[in-house]
Structures are given as C-alpha cells and as structure tokens.
Design a protein around this motif. Sequence first.
Motif, short mmCIF file in Angstrom:
data_model
loop_
_atom_site.label_atom_id
_atom_site.label_comp_id
_atom_site.label_asym_id
_atom_site.label_seq_id
_atom_site.Cartn_x
_atom_site.Cartn_y
_atom_site.Cartn_z
N HIS A 262 0.89 -24.53 19.40
CA HIS A 262 0.77 -24.32 20.57
C HIS A 262 -0.41 -24.40 21.20
CE1 HIS A 262 -0.95 -20.73 18.45
NE2 HIS A 262 -1.67 -20.71 19.41
N PHE B 187 2.65 -29.13 23.91
CA PHE B 187 3.79 -28.43 23.19
C PHE B 187 4.53 -27.79 24.39
CE2 PHE B 187 4.89 -24.30 21.44
CZ PHE B 187 5.65 -24.73 20.37
N GLY B 188 6.02 -27.96 24.23
CA GLY B 188 6.85 -27.42 24.91
C GLY B 188 7.15 -28.09 26.30
N THR C 126 9.08 -31.73 23.33
CA THR C 126 10.12 -30.92 22.99
C THR C 126 11.24 -31.32 22.11
OG1 THR C 126 11.90 -31.84 24.96
CG2 THR C 126 10.10 -30.04 25.45
N PRO C 127 11.94 -30.70 21.60
CA PRO C 127 13.21 -30.97 20.47
C PRO C 127 13.93 -31.92 21.04
CG PRO C 127 12.60 -28.54 20.39
CD PRO C 127 11.94 -28.97 21.53
N MET D 100 8.06 -31.88 15.60
CA MET D 100 8.81 -31.36 16.67
C MET D 100 10.11 -31.31 16.25
SD MET D 100 9.00 -29.29 19.25
CE MET D 100 7.31 -29.27 20.33
N CYS E 80 5.70 -27.55 14.51
CA CYS E 80 6.07 -27.50 15.94
C CYS E 80 7.51 -27.09 16.03
CB CYS E 80 5.64 -29.01 16.43
SG CYS E 80 4.08 -29.41 16.45
N SER E 81 8.44 -27.62 15.05
CA SER E 81 9.69 -27.03 15.07
C SER E 81 9.78 -25.41 14.95
CB SER E 81 10.44 -27.62 14.19
OG SER E 81 11.73 -27.32 14.13
N TYR F 123 7.32 -23.19 15.42
CA TYR F 123 6.77 -22.49 16.51
C TYR F 123 7.78 -22.57 17.82
CZ TYR F 123 2.15 -21.61 14.68
OH TYR F 123 1.03 -21.10 13.93
N MET F 124 8.50 -23.60 17.95
CA MET F 124 9.51 -23.77 19.13
C MET F 124 10.51 -23.17 18.82
SD MET F 124 10.27 -24.87 22.03
CE MET F 124 8.78 -26.22 22.24
N ASN F 125 11.00 -22.76 17.51
CA ASN F 125 12.38 -22.06 17.09
C ASN F 125 11.98 -20.55 17.22
OD1 ASN F 125 14.12 -24.30 16.99
ND2 ASN F 125 13.57 -24.65 14.79
N GLY G 269 8.73 -18.93 17.86
CA GLY G 269 7.55 -18.49 18.58
C GLY G 269 6.42 -17.98 17.71
#
Length: 363
Positions: free
Chosen positions: A326, A331-332, A336-337, A345, A352-353, A355-357, A359
């Motif tokens: 983050h 990031f985001g 993105t995915p 990611m 990164c994946s 953290y994206m999935n 949080g």
Amino acid sequence: MKYLDEYRNPKIAHQWSEKIHAITTRDWTLMELCGGQTHSIMKNGLMALLPLQIHIIHGPGCPVCVTPVGLIDVAIELSLKHDVIVCSFGDMMRVPGTKISLLEAKSRGGHIQILYSPLEAVKLAQQNPDKQIVFFSVGFETTAPANALSVVQAYQLGLKNYSILTAHVLVPPAIEAIMDDEKTKVNAFLAAGHVCTIMGYQEYYPLVEKYHTPIIVTGFEPMDLLQGIYMAVKQLESNKAEVENQYTRYVTEEGNQEAQNIIFEVFEIGNREWRGLGTIKNSGYSIRKKYQAYDAIHKFEVKNFTGFENEFCIAGDILKGLKKPHECPQFGKGCTPEFPLGAPMVSTEGACSAYMNYGWNKD
C-alpha cells in the motif's frame, strides 16, 4: 494438535498473542519468506493480534513474482512458433512480460496450455510427437523435484520433443542478498516450511552465524505463524540467534533425501536473475550437461532474454521488504488485479494481491 481446525482456533490464537505481548519490550522487524505465509497472515488478520512493536514485512518468497521478465518474454515468443506448445501453471498466465502476458499471448494465437504437473507435459509430448512441448519450470526448491523428474522421465522415454524453460530460485542466497542490502530492516526470518520439507534446514546455520539473525522454520496455518513469531521474538529479546523448527510435523533437519537426489541428478547450482532483485550469485538451478537436450534455452538457441520492468512498478522494493504494497503510489490505482503493473498484484502468492484481497489494519 491432531486436526486442522486446531491450527485455526481463535482461542489458541489469542493465547499465542498474549504470550507474544508478554515478552515484547522493543521494536522488532520479522520477514516471512513465503507468499503462502503472507496470504495466511493477511487473510487471518494476524498482524492485528501482535504488539505495535512487532513489524511483519514480506519477502521474495513468491516464485511467480521473482521469475524474470525476460523469461516470460521467451515463453511468449516460443508459444507463437507454429510447432511449439508452452505449458505453464495457471498462476503464471497473467504475470506481465515486457509488453504482454502469457494470457494475452494465448488470446493472440499463442499455443499455451495450463497444466497442474510437469508430468502432464511429458504425457502431452508423447501424445503430440509432431510438436515441441516446453514446460515453464518455475519455483523454489519445493517444485524442483517434480520438474527434475519430468526431465528424467522424458530422457528414459527417449522423447526428443520435450524441454523445460527453467526459472528455479533458491531461498538461502535470497536471505544473503536481503541481509547484505544496507537498507534492510530485518531482525529475524520466518522460513518457508514446504521448502524445508524438501531441503531441511542445515543450509540456514551458516546464515544465522554470519548475520546473527534468528531463522524459524514455520508452517502456514495461523497457529504455526503465531508460534513462529513467538519463537523469533523470544530469541531476539534474549539476544540469541539460532535456527529453530516450528514445523516439526513435516520438517526434519536433513529434509527429503530422495527429493534432493532427483534435483541434483538434473540440476546444478548457478547464478540466477530475480525479477526486481537483479542477479544473485548461486541462487538458482541450471540444467546439467547430461540433460542439456531438455533445456529450452539451449534447444531453441535463445541468445538474449533481457526483459524490461514497468517503470512505475516498485515490486523490487516490496520483495526486499523495503516497502509494503500500500506504500506504492500505483497500488489500487494504476496497478490493479485487472490491469497489473507487476507480478505481486496477480500472483496467488503475491504480497500486493494479498493486500488487495484482504486489506491491512496494522503496519
């Protein structure tokens, strides 16, 4: 404990949390070395159970993430030849090369198949004698035995149309590279239990002695990780540095000798490029001369496989534990995915994946 649910028991988790709180008196930074551990930590909210002084950072333990861009480009180029089928595990498909991914290459007519085992690729070679079958051989020491076995099997069958594109990397040299970086913050490591199931943990003794840094062999369930963190903090608070094995239900000091034998029958240790980290000395497996006919780089006379990272991707800093996902400006947003700039990611083990999935709620 006998059953899986015991390793996910909230009550036991809080007991380990209380033990960690009770012994922690100062700031410590721990790095887990496997993407599977990263995802378990994030999915189960383990960082929220730790004292504010304990900082968990994420290392280069995602094999897909550290596969060089140039080798992905080679796989794509081979897939576009009319007589070649490139086989890969599914988690490699969306990882960006210099310009496109394997998935995009497939949509453009590339001959690419997703398989679950390299032995399936050998069978495919038997079934398609008019095609060259190339298996994209990616991973740490964990996947090396099966990939080596596929070469031995193809050799014994006398297959001339099978080869592997090798991108195998090793954990101990990565630890050295991290510790030799003047920016490193790591006080202790949580080593990947599945790697040690194969290789044992004798290789870690010289590293612990050299850097005076504890290494705890740890599993992947919440209780494994919390116990491993407790063992690491206990050592740090006592100014000790030792190799300890939390994952005793699977890992022995010497590892799996039969698996090691098949690895070194086919592979030898050599220098290896890591995506985002550069070339690390003696950090990967190369195919021995005896099996050179099964080396895709040799077979297809590939001369140059230098790829180019996206200039906005900071995956190298994330893989070294210098940044968290983050903390990346993209990031985001720009990454993105659906539209990834880098491997972490989209890999199923990428930080990164994770953290994206899932949080994040504590750093």
